[in-house]
Design an enzyme around this catalytic site. Sequence first.
Site, PDB file in Angstrom:
ATOM      1  N   HIS A 199       0.936  -0.161 -10.430  1.00  0.00           N
ATOM      2  CA  HIS A 199       0.007  -1.012  -9.673  1.00  0.00           C
ATOM      3  C   HIS A 199      -0.320  -2.295 -10.447  1.00  0.00           C
ATOM      4  CE1 HIS A 199      -3.107  -0.765  -6.225  1.00  0.00           C
ATOM      5  NE2 HIS A 199      -2.791  -2.023  -6.472  1.00  0.00           N
ATOM      6  N   ARG A 201       0.853  -1.183   0.000  1.00  0.00           N
ATOM      7  CA  ARG A 201       0.000   0.000   0.000  1.00  0.00           C
ATOM      8  C   ARG A 201       0.893   1.239   0.000  1.00  0.00           C
ATOM      9  NH1 ARG A 201      -3.188  -2.849  -1.629  1.00  0.00           N
ATOM     10  NH2 ARG A 201      -5.234  -3.453  -0.841  1.00  0.00           N
TER      11      ARG A 201
END
Length: 308
Positions: free
Chosen positions: A271, A223
């Site tokens: 990502h 994250r």
Amino acid sequence: MTTVLFAAGDAAWVEYAPHLRHALAEAGIAADLVTEARPETVDFIVYAPSSPLQDFTPYTRCRAVLSLWAGVERIVGNQSLTQPLCRMVDPGLTEGMVEYVVGHVLRHHLGMDRWIKGATGWEQIVPPLARERRVGLLGLGELGLACARALKALNFDVAGWSRSAKSGLEIPAHHGDAGLEAVLRRSEIVVTLLPRTAETENLLDARRLGWLPSGAVIINPGRGALIDDAALLAALESGAVGHATLDVFRVEPLPDDHPFRSHPRVTVTPHIAADTRASSASRVIVENIGRALAGEPLKHQVDRARGY
């Protein structure tokens, strides 16, 4: 007939609908899989936190909300969501994460960037063996443990850290503040695979980055908020951190003018470390539907107090 509402967006519907229908038929579950239904008729919601559905109050018959995302920080605080919430633990996602982490650990361990970027000369820098390279895994959930096992199988000297105590693992496992310091001080390569919670935000701040051996590498496919961006940039400038490979960010897509984009010791990936695969994720969703219908405990149910 069980009513399953798919509330994860039109693009995901096109991808998931055939796999979900196949998995339901394979499990022998008679279900009406739909994208629209009267709330009081819905038994299960297949969900993505980006969905327009944000008020769960009318879904009085719903037995579980089954998220397609591994992360639940965008939904776990929704006060209208009183139904059981299950996060996605997808074998395909796990495989993808293991491949990303192992690939980048090997890349940094072997010093491959130097040659890929076309270094001149004939300086024969031979890397140590994997058993001589210390790797730290922050996060010992499904993904962290899978990566730790894969790295250990390649003979890396792996140690892990989690917020709560873990026992019976194949690697040394630490917890708490003292455990985090112990893992960081020993780790030449650190991989962060923690959820985003109030306790993990800015976990790697200036003080803790200072615990790393000089020139250590950070790989973050977990994250974006786990790392203090300003502190990381300062550590990169000073050489305290040798390189950062980052797949997740506080703002996504990462703005073109963000300092990470142009920094010579930062690798930005968009990502892509791991993604949920519709074929395998559909089986996970249907297994939980079957468990709920049979009165069995749900798998991967979120602990609201802990935030994941």
